[in-house]
Design a protein around this motif. Sequence first.
Motif, short mmCIF file in Angstrom:
data_model
loop_
_atom_site.label_atom_id
_atom_site.label_comp_id
_atom_site.label_asym_id
_atom_site.label_seq_id
_atom_site.Cartn_x
_atom_site.Cartn_y
_atom_site.Cartn_z
N SER A 225 31.87 -84.83 -28.11
CA SER A 225 32.68 -85.19 -26.94
C SER A 225 31.87 -85.85 -25.83
CB SER A 225 33.39 -83.95 -26.39
OG SER A 225 32.45 -82.98 -25.93
N HIS A 226 30.56 -85.77 -25.90
CA HIS A 226 29.72 -86.42 -24.90
C HIS A 226 28.37 -86.73 -25.55
CE1 HIS A 226 27.26 -87.00 -21.26
NE2 HIS A 226 28.40 -87.33 -20.68
N GLN B 113 27.52 -83.02 -20.62
CA GLN B 113 28.70 -82.20 -20.51
C GLN B 113 28.37 -80.85 -21.12
OE1 GLN B 113 32.38 -84.19 -21.50
NE2 GLN B 113 33.37 -82.30 -22.12
N LEU C 46 35.40 -89.25 -23.08
CA LEU C 46 36.05 -88.04 -22.61
C LEU C 46 37.53 -88.02 -23.00
CD1 LEU C 46 34.54 -87.61 -19.02
CD2 LEU C 46 34.31 -86.02 -20.92
N SER D 11 37.99 -87.17 -26.56
CA SER D 11 37.33 -85.96 -27.04
C SER D 11 38.30 -84.94 -27.62
CB SER D 11 36.50 -85.32 -25.92
OG SER D 11 37.33 -84.89 -24.86
N PHE E 80 43.11 -84.04 -17.86
CA PHE E 80 42.17 -84.10 -16.75
C PHE E 80 42.84 -83.41 -15.57
CE2 PHE E 80 40.85 -87.37 -19.60
CZ PHE E 80 39.47 -87.37 -19.52
N ASN F 200 40.21 -75.28 -14.55
CA ASN F 200 40.32 -75.20 -16.00
C ASN F 200 41.61 -74.47 -16.37
OD1 ASN F 200 39.76 -72.20 -16.38
ND2 ASN F 200 37.85 -72.82 -15.37
N SER G 22 40.49 -80.11 -22.11
CA SER G 22 40.61 -80.31 -20.67
C SER G 22 39.27 -80.67 -20.05
CB SER G 22 41.18 -79.06 -19.99
OG SER G 22 40.24 -78.01 -20.03
N PHE G 23 39.34 -81.27 -18.88
CA PHE G 23 38.14 -81.60 -18.12
C PHE G 23 38.44 -81.33 -16.65
CE2 PHE G 23 35.23 -84.21 -15.69
CZ PHE G 23 34.04 -84.10 -16.38
N ASP G 24 37.54 -80.58 -16.00
CA ASP G 24 37.70 -80.26 -14.59
C ASP G 24 37.14 -81.40 -13.75
OD1 ASP G 24 37.79 -79.23 -12.05
OD2 ASP G 24 36.37 -77.60 -12.41
#
Length: 358
Positions: free
Chosen positions: A164-165, A198, A267, A270, A276, A280, A305-307
């Motif tokens: 994912s990163h 990440q 991202l 991912s 987004f 979280n 998810s991404f914070d």
Amino acid sequence: MGTVKDVLSKDDLDTAIGGGASAVIHFWASWCEASKQMDQVFSHLCTDFPHVLFLRVEAEEQPEISDAYSVSAVPFFVFFKDGKATDKLEGANPSVLANKVAKIAGSTANAESAAPASLGMAAGPTVLETVKEMAKKNNLLETETLGANRTDNLTKRLQDLVGSHPVMLFMKGTPEVPKCGFSSKVVELLKREKVEFQSFDVLSDDEVRQGLKTFSNWPSYPQLYVKGELIGGSDIVLEMHKSGEFKKVLAEKSIGEETLEDRLKNLILSSPVMLFMKGNPDAPRCGFSSKVVGALRDGGISFGSFDILSDEEVRQGLKAYSNWPTFPQLYYKGELIGGCDIVLELSTTGELKSTLSE
């Protein structure tokens, strides 16, 4: 001796067993229910066999010791006689543990018959029955590891997370609040070298925590990946940095040359369904994000998810990339679905699940 001693270092262990006394080490983990149950039995046996040295090692906090005794799952016990490791036990089996302790204690009674009776007196019926029931429920000798039973879905999830990163750190806690010293050291190194990365908190997801050990064939955390390839844990990363090898690996894999647009694309892709949000899923930090999380969970939809509060570059960059000025933003297979209002409308009409599975 009558007390269980917590071992905090390899030197601590060497000193403890260096005198040649009979000893048993319990490798355990605070998150493992089987470990907790067996720890009760371990403590009671300590009282029953006062001339045996009872030691306890938190397996993931002491990877050097765990590696030395090939510990890949907990609970795990190693037995010493005359200062030498003579036996081991993997899994939650209280009677076998008692037998083996009695054996190294050099009891004049027959160990096979005396130990279970001793366990009954020491542990008491409540503890013993609780542990036996736990052991039965977990197929007697099952330990806290996934091994060959890891599902294809978990494998796919781990592959997605690892990739994912470009620089992905699986750690205890978060970069802002690490929950172990080894994780903290790797985070400090990456920040000092200004490496964008990440992270994933393995304490937040036991399925990932256990599955990744088998997936990577690496028994402890943190684990650092670069372009999907495991670099190693804290000791290896720090040693590579000291020798200059770490910078060389980053350069060979073109880390640091990634544009913001590339990072945003990675991202977004991912996870098939990617949210987004602020905060979280377990701790949203705005009402709109909370509502979208609720709609996805009510629909039984798996999502990543991404914070955006954790990364200002992503927060601002994604607004321009998507031409959508607010958060949350929900994506499916790389395409923007929309924000809170659109997601809630799709949920109300019953179209959300079908939209995210086309």
